[in-house]
Design an enzyme around this catalytic site. Structure first.
Site, short mmCIF file in Angstrom:
data_model
loop_
_atom_site.label_atom_id
_atom_site.label_comp_id
_atom_site.label_asym_id
_atom_site.label_seq_id
_atom_site.Cartn_x
_atom_site.Cartn_y
_atom_site.Cartn_z
N SER A 33 0.89 -1.22 0.07
CA SER A 33 0.02 0.01 -0.14
C SER A 33 0.89 1.34 -0.03
O SER A 33 1.73 1.70 -0.79
CB SER A 33 -0.90 0.03 1.10
OG SER A 33 -1.93 1.09 1.13
N GLU A 50 -13.33 4.60 6.31
CA GLU A 50 -12.44 4.57 7.26
C GLU A 50 -11.57 6.06 7.57
O GLU A 50 -11.58 6.45 6.31
CB GLU A 50 -11.57 3.47 7.25
CG GLU A 50 -10.73 3.45 8.72
CD GLU A 50 -10.13 2.01 9.03
OE1 GLU A 50 -10.59 1.28 9.90
OE2 GLU A 50 -9.38 1.63 8.14
#
Length: 623
Positions: free
Chosen positions: A170, A430
């Site tokens: 990521s 989130e």
């Protein structure tokens, strides 16, 4: 294996090792199992240098599944990301899938999908995973080009796969890589599967002799590239989520967008998304278009870090007079957004602000496409450390709001539960700039998020003469002002982190379940404490938390008498101890500045009194 390394391994068989029986056993296992010259050399150099401490750290502990599967530094050792660990992990996952699906026809007809990002070794790790599964007679859908992470979970549902793997770290630094595992429902693995896979890995540590053999790829009927079957379908579904009138306003709107992939894989995917939904082409940050594992212009390739990671984006947008900046992280599952303000400076929205905007937009878009829909049959989801703005919206609009543990693995699985119960899940988010607009992908998706933010911005500008910042203020006027402060400190010493949290949960003379009762000499009183590491919750009748607990991670939430909620937790993927604070006002609370200043004072005090940065040698975030 090269001849010099073969000779060195022969020499080492007769050499005295550390004298520590456990360490020596692990050294011998590494030398027996590993076939990669680079990582073999690292271990052998450490042996020759008698660097037993390094070898003990690398070989006597093992990398385990965390928040997002595996993630760690690329180097030799059972505690790190390397070819041997990837093969062992793939063998364990394969064995677990065989156990869960004993019918061999499922292996050959449904199989597994594997993707990878542009980091060092990502493609090789994906290929090694494919070899393991091909050698076990599994159908393998292996992407043959870099793909955005959301295209793996989407492919699982599209192709009915048994599981999926995306090789990515990521937004982590360049030396890291990771191994993200999805189940057959298209969501990331949760208990009991994570535990079951870990146990299966430990039972299958010895690599098969053909685990490094690339001949498995030669004329193999079980090997397919899923790109043409999956990616066009992804865009078709994205296009259907945006109505014809919105497509029309996209084409007419004169807003200019600047986009950066941050040296990751997102550029071609977002470019195609813009084309499919009739948005004018964005202006790319040219220095960051192509995937580059060095991340040369942004050593910290995480748009969540703020303007320090977006300097080139702001420069490009300013030069081209773009109103809005869009930034994906390197695997394109997160999205950051900035908008030019009246003062000529770019306002970078935090994840909670974008969550408020996209939550409103998801409901608005759903109403436009389904004017007679029953909103009570809809739901939205957010993690426990994210803003409660969706909860405030739900109370007024009539949809259902659910809170889950941190991580999209929990939100994706909750969305599946909701759909099974007949609900339409509109949105999940989130605060770490992760957004799931609809359930087309049961994970955060930076491509669809970019498409929807851009469409929302065009709609607001062309139909309501509003900017994103003006709409955010309007949301707060309607549902109450929600101000949040989220950040972190860095700590590279796990025992220190553990001691910090143990002190908080044994605060009164080392008595268990005695937590701080206030801050700033009790100016701000704590009324409830929830500890999801131990399962303690002072607000319930039996003092037990209702959310799932995890003893392997630290997480404590403090609720204050004035309505502020603060959560302290460790990161599952980085050496960070985080804090998340929010003050939720009512629509009638108009003194937003007072709420903001109060929360700032409280957060400063919490960091000093609870984390004790100077005493514990913690590094503060620089921004």
């Amino acid at each position: 294996m090269s001849l010099p390394i073969a000779r060195m391994k022969c020499e080492l068989k007769t050499m005295a090792l550390s004298g520590d029986a456990d360490l020596d056993a692990q050294i011998r296992l590494w030398l027996k199992y590993d076939k990669n010259p680079s990582t073999l050399s690292q271990i052998m150099d450490a042996i020759k240098a008698e660097d037993w401490n390094t070898l003990r750290r690398r070989l006597c502990t093992r990398i385990t599944f965390g928040t997002a599967g595996l993630r760690g530094c690329m180097r030799a050792g059972f505690d790190s990301m390397n070819e041997l660990v990837v093969i062992q992990t793939a063998q364990g996952l394969c064995a677990y899938l065989k156990e869960q699906y004993p019918n061999e026809e499922d292996w050959k007809s449904r199989g597994i999908v594997i993707g990878y990002d542009g980091r060092y070794n990502s493609q090789r790790f994906a290929e090694l995973t494919a070899i393991v599964f091909l050698n076990n007679n599994f159908l393998v859908y292996l992407y043959t080009r870099f793909v955005a992470t959301p295209l793996v979970p989407f492919a699982i549902l599209r192709l009915r796969c048994l599981a999926g793997v995306q090789v990515t770290a990521s937004h982590n630094p360049k030396q890291d890589n990771g191994y993200k595992v999805y189940w057959n429902n298209g969501a990331q693995i949760i208990p009991p599967h994570d535990v079951g896979i870990q146990e299966a890995i430990m039972k299958n540590l010895e690599p098969r002799s053909d685990s490094w053999d690339d001949s498995a790829f030669c004329a193999n009927d079980l090997l397919e590239d899923p790109y043409e079957s999956v990616v066009p379908a992804y865009y078709d579904i994205l296009k259907k989520s945006i109505s014809c009138p919105l497509m029309e306003s996209n084409g007419k709107c004169k807003l200019s967008f600047t986009y950066t992939a941050m040296h990751g894989v997102g550029h071609p995917y977002v470019r195609t998304a813009f084309d499919k939904i009739n948005l004018k082409p964005f202006i790319p940050v040219r220095e960051q278009i192509e995937p580059d594992p060095e991340f040369p212009t942004t050593p910290m390739p995480n748009p969540e870090e703020g303007k320090t990671s977006l300097e080139l984006s702001i420069k490009t947008a300013t030069e081209n007079k773009s109103e809005i900046i869009l930034a994906n992280d390197p695997d394109a599952d997160r999205l950051a957004v900035a908008e030019i303000g009246d003062d000529g400076k770019y306002k970078l929205f935090n994840g909670n602000e974008l969550g408020a905007l996209l939550g409103w937009w998801s409901l608005e878009n759903y109403k436009m496409r389904n004017p007679d829909a029953d909103i009570s049959k809809c739901s939205m989801i957010a993690s426990t450390v994210s803003s409660k703005i969706l909860k405030s919206m739900a109370e007024r609009e009539g949809f259902t709001f659910h809170e889950t543990l941190t991580g999209f693995k929990w939100m994706g699985n909750k969305a599946i539960e909701e759909e099974a119960a007949g609900k339409t899940v509109l949105f999940a988010f989130e605060e770490a700039i992760g957004f799931m607009v609809s359930t087309n992908v049961l994970d955060k998706d930076g491509i669809s998020a970019a498409a929807h933010v851009s469409t929302m911005a065009c709609y607001l500008r062309c139909k309501q003469c509003m900017t994103l910042q003006e709409k955010l203020r309007d949301i707060y006027e309607t549902y109450g002002f929600h101000v949040s402060i989220c950040s972190y400190l860095i700590c590279h010493c796990p025992p220190v982190i553990k001691a910090i949290f143990e002190r908080l949960r044994n605060f009164d003379n080392d008595q268990p379940n005695t937590y701080p009762t206030g801050i700033l000499d009790d100016e701000f009183e704590i009324v409830h404490v929830r500890d999801l590491t131990t399962g303690y919750d002072s607000s319930t009748s039996d003092k037990k938390a209702t959310l799932p607990i995890s003893s392997s991670s630290q997480m404590i939430t403090f609720t204050f008498k004035n309505g502020a909620v603060v959560t302290l937790r460790t990161s599952g993927t980085e050496p960070k101890i985080k804090y998340y604070a929010e003050m939720c006002g009512k629509p009638e609370d108009k003194n937003w500045e007072k709420l903001t200043n109060t929360l700032k004072r409280m957060v400063d005090a919490i960091v000093q009194e609870f984390y004790e940065p100077e005493k514990n040698g913690l590094e503060r975030k620089i921004d």
